[in-house]
Design a protein around this motif. Structure first.
Motif, PDB file in Angstrom:
ATOM      1  N   PRO A 145       0.821  -1.214   0.000  1.00  0.00           N
ATOM      2  CA  PRO A 145       0.000   0.000   0.000  1.00  0.00           C
ATOM      3  C   PRO A 145       0.854   1.262   0.000  1.00  0.00           C
ATOM      4  N   LYS A 146       0.319   2.308  -0.604  1.00  0.00           N
ATOM      5  CA  LYS A 146       1.039   3.583  -0.699  1.00  0.00           C
ATOM      6  C   LYS A 146       0.753   4.409   0.553  1.00  0.00           C
ATOM      7  N   VAL A 147       1.613   4.266   1.538  1.00  0.00           N
ATOM      8  CA  VAL A 147       1.480   5.022   2.782  1.00  0.00           C
ATOM      9  C   VAL A 147       2.817   5.683   3.096  1.00  0.00           C
ATOM     10  N   ASN A 148       2.785   6.619   4.063  1.00  0.00           N
ATOM     11  CA  ASN A 148       3.965   7.453   4.299  1.00  0.00           C
ATOM     12  C   ASN A 148       4.748   7.148   5.567  1.00  0.00           C
ATOM     13  N   ASN A 149       4.208   6.278   6.446  1.00  0.00           N
ATOM     14  CA  ASN A 149       4.925   6.032   7.696  1.00  0.00           C
ATOM     15  C   ASN A 149       4.577   4.659   8.249  1.00  0.00           C
ATOM     16  N   LEU A 150       5.279   4.283   9.315  1.00  0.00           N
ATOM     17  CA  LEU A 150       5.130   2.951   9.894  1.00  0.00           C
ATOM     18  C   LEU A 150       3.740   2.745  10.482  1.00  0.00           C
ATOM     19  N   ALA A 151       3.199   3.778  11.146  1.00  0.00           N
ATOM     20  CA  ALA A 151       1.876   3.647  11.748  1.00  0.00           C
ATOM     21  C   ALA A 151       0.807   3.405  10.681  1.00  0.00           C
ATOM     22  N   ALA A 152       0.928   4.094   9.560  1.00  0.00           N
ATOM     23  CA  ALA A 152      -0.032   3.913   8.472  1.00  0.00           C
ATOM     24  C   ALA A 152       0.123   2.530   7.844  1.00  0.00           C
ATOM     25  N   CYS A 153       1.344   2.023   7.830  1.00  0.00           N
ATOM     26  CA  CYS A 153       1.589   0.680   7.294  1.00  0.00           C
ATOM     27  C   CYS A 153       0.928  -0.358   8.193  1.00  0.00           C
ATOM     28  N   LEU A 154       1.067  -0.170   9.517  1.00  0.00           N
ATOM     29  CA  LEU A 154       0.389  -1.062  10.458  1.00  0.00           C
ATOM     30  C   LEU A 154      -1.121  -0.994  10.261  1.00  0.00           C
ATOM     31  N   ALA A 155      -1.658   0.216  10.081  1.00  0.00           N
ATOM     32  CA  ALA A 155      -3.097   0.374   9.870  1.00  0.00           C
ATOM     33  C   ALA A 155      -3.542  -0.360   8.610  1.00  0.00           C
ATOM     34  N   SER A 156      -2.710  -0.340   7.576  1.00  0.00           N
ATOM     35  CA  SER A 156      -3.039  -1.058   6.342  1.00  0.00           C
ATOM     36  C   SER A 156      -3.073  -2.554   6.585  1.00  0.00           C
ATOM     37  N   CYS A 157      -2.135  -3.036   7.403  1.00  0.00           N
ATOM     38  CA  CYS A 157      -2.104  -4.461   7.740  1.00  0.00           C
ATOM     39  C   CYS A 157      -3.346  -4.841   8.535  1.00  0.00           C
ATOM     40  N   LYS A 158      -3.711  -4.008   9.500  1.00  0.00           N
ATOM     41  CA  LYS A 158      -4.892  -4.279  10.306  1.00  0.00           C
ATOM     42  C   LYS A 158      -6.168  -4.255   9.474  1.00  0.00           C
ATOM     43  N   GLY A 159      -6.128  -3.520   8.352  1.00  0.00           N
ATOM     44  CA  GLY A 159      -7.283  -3.441   7.480  1.00  0.00           C
ATOM     45  C   GLY A 159      -7.340  -4.531   6.427  1.00  0.00           C
ATOM     46  N   ASN A 160      -6.315  -5.382   6.393  1.00  0.00           N
ATOM     47  CA  ASN A 160      -6.268  -6.482   5.430  1.00  0.00           C
ATOM     48  C   ASN A 160      -6.406  -7.801   6.191  1.00  0.00           C
ATOM     49  N   PRO A 161      -7.518  -8.511   6.033  1.00  0.00           N
ATOM     50  CA  PRO A 161      -7.755  -9.734   6.831  1.00  0.00           C
ATOM     51  C   PRO A 161      -6.683 -10.805   6.677  1.00  0.00           C
ATOM     52  N   SER A 162      -5.925 -10.758   5.571  1.00  0.00           N
ATOM     53  CA  SER A 162      -4.904 -11.779   5.338  1.00  0.00           C
ATOM     54  C   SER A 162      -3.544 -11.398   5.910  1.00  0.00           C
ATOM     55  N   CYS A 163      -3.398 -10.175   6.397  1.00  0.00           N
ATOM     56  CA  CYS A 163      -2.089  -9.678   6.835  1.00  0.00           C
ATOM     57  C   CYS A 163      -1.750 -10.125   8.251  1.00  0.00           C
ATOM     58  N   ILE A 164      -0.554 -10.704   8.422  1.00  0.00           N
ATOM     59  CA  ILE A 164      -0.066 -11.080   9.756  1.00  0.00           C
ATOM     60  C   ILE A 164       1.310 -10.478  10.045  1.00  0.00           C
ATOM     61  N   ALA A 165       1.881  -9.745   9.054  1.00  0.00           N
ATOM     62  CA  ALA A 165       3.196  -9.129   9.252  1.00  0.00           C
ATOM     63  C   ALA A 165       3.338  -7.965   8.281  1.00  0.00           C
ATOM     64  N   TYR A 166       4.185  -7.031   8.643  1.00  0.00           N
ATOM     65  CA  TYR A 166       4.366  -5.855   7.796  1.00  0.00           C
ATOM     66  C   TYR A 166       5.754  -5.273   8.007  1.00  0.00           C
ATOM     67  N   THR A 167       6.240  -4.531   7.006  1.00  0.00           N
ATOM     68  CA  THR A 167       7.496  -3.798   7.143  1.00  0.00           C
ATOM     69  C   THR A 167       7.336  -2.439   6.472  1.00  0.00           C
ATOM     70  N   PHE A 168       8.083  -1.451   6.954  1.00  0.00           N
ATOM     71  CA  PHE A 168       8.109  -0.138   6.313  1.00  0.00           C
ATOM     72  C   PHE A 168       9.556   0.299   6.272  1.00  0.00           C
ATOM     73  N   LYS A 169      10.148   0.161   5.112  1.00  0.00           N
ATOM     74  CA  LYS A 169      11.574   0.484   4.933  1.00  0.00           C
ATOM     75  C   LYS A 169      11.757   1.280   3.652  1.00  0.00           C
ATOM     76  N   SER A 170      12.593   2.292   3.745  1.00  0.00           N
ATOM     77  CA  SER A 170      12.899   3.138   2.580  1.00  0.00           C
ATOM     78  C   SER A 170      11.628   3.668   1.932  1.00  0.00           C
ATOM     79  N   GLY A 171      10.641   3.991   2.748  1.00  0.00           N
ATOM     80  CA  GLY A 171       9.419   4.569   2.238  1.00  0.00           C
ATOM     81  C   GLY A 171       8.453   3.586   1.616  1.00  0.00           C
ATOM     82  N   VAL A 172       8.743   2.295   1.738  1.00  0.00           N
ATOM     83  CA  VAL A 172       7.898   1.274   1.114  1.00  0.00           C
ATOM     84  C   VAL A 172       7.257   0.402   2.190  1.00  0.00           C
ATOM     85  N   CYS A 173       5.940   0.296   2.132  1.00  0.00           N
ATOM     86  CA  CYS A 173       5.187  -0.551   3.062  1.00  0.00           C
ATOM     87  C   CYS A 173       4.888  -1.884   2.386  1.00  0.00           C
TER      88      CYS A 173
END
Length: 269
Positions: A145-173
């Protein structure tokens, strides 16, 4: 004269032996398998105790208690108090020993895979508590997902029923779903805790070690897991969810890792 000299030398060596033995005999045991060689009579065996920390509370409430054993035996939680140091307790299957002076005692409910109720590092995430790290085996992300920070990346994961892990590095979630090993545990199908723990244990023992490797945590990208060595938290902010716990970590300059379990947020440095 000779006899007197010999007696003096023997007495000196005896005193030296006592002095040298003192620190060894009083060495504190905290969360280790007992290694004593003589059977000891239990002081008390309270029931309904499900964690080592709760067992410690029972021991501290008894003036005669100096140590205790705790663990899961034949599906039953055991808490056994003793009036001798933990170093004197003989081995017992699945039970670990603690001295009353131990300051960091886990509050982990034991399972078949972790019968001693010892602290374990989080190596797989769940949708309710996603892991801030790429899963073992470096699987392809299920979404970026196109997000700008780690908190938004976590929110994207929480909004995806299949997501169990996430990373946000170099601006990429990047969001990740269950790996084959995770699905084998039966978590997605509602398998029992004991079966899931056994599958996780089997996977860990059969892998090349990647599963047990802890990702490097930083303040910019804190790890959603207890750091290696199970250190004491530096703070336990009163928040209501995982995202707020992450925000608390980001707001603490010393924080590089965090957990949110059973309604409790813990920050680690």
């Amino acid at each position: 004269m000779h006899c007197s000299f010999s007696t003096t030398v023997i007495a000196a060596f005896s005193m030296l032996s006592v002095v040298c033995a003192g620190p060894i005999a009083s060495r504190k045991v905290c969360g280790a398998a007992p290694v004593g060689t003589v059977a000891q009579t239990p002081l008390l065996q309270p029931t309904g105790i499900t964690t080592a920390s709760a067992c410690a509370t029972q021991c501290k409430g008894n003036t005669a208690c100096l140590s205790f054993l705790f663990g899961l035996v034949d599906g039953v939680d055991k808490c056994i108090l003793y009036s001798v140091p933990a170093s004197s307790l003989p081995p017992q299957t699945n039970l670990v020993a603690y001295d009353i002076a131990c300051t960091s005692i886990p509050s982990v409910v034991p399972t078949a895979a972790n019968p001693g109720g010892l602290r374990t590092r989080q190596t797989q995430g769940t949708h309710a508590n996603p892991l801030n790290a790429a899963p073992a085996g470096a699987p392809a992300p299920i979404d970026t997902p196109k997000v700008n920070n780690l908190a938004a990346c976590l929110a994207s994961c929480k909004g995806n029923p299949s997501c169990i892990a996430y990373t946000f590095k170099s601006g990429v979630c990047k969001l990740f779903g269950p790996t084959k090993a995770k699905r084998a545990e039966g978590v997605a199908t509602g398998a029992g805790k004991a079966g899931a723990g056994k599958a996780a244990q089997d996977h860990a023992s059969s892998s090349d070690g990647a599963v047990l490797q802890t990702p490097v945590a930083t303040h910019e990208a804190p790890l959603n897991a207890i750091p290696a060595g199970a250190p004491a938290p530096i703070d336990t902010p009163k928040v209501n969810d995982l995202a707020a716990c992450l925000a608390s970590c980001k707001g603490n300059p010393s924080c590089i890792a965090y957990t949110f379990e059973s309604g409790a947020c813990k920050l680690f440095n």
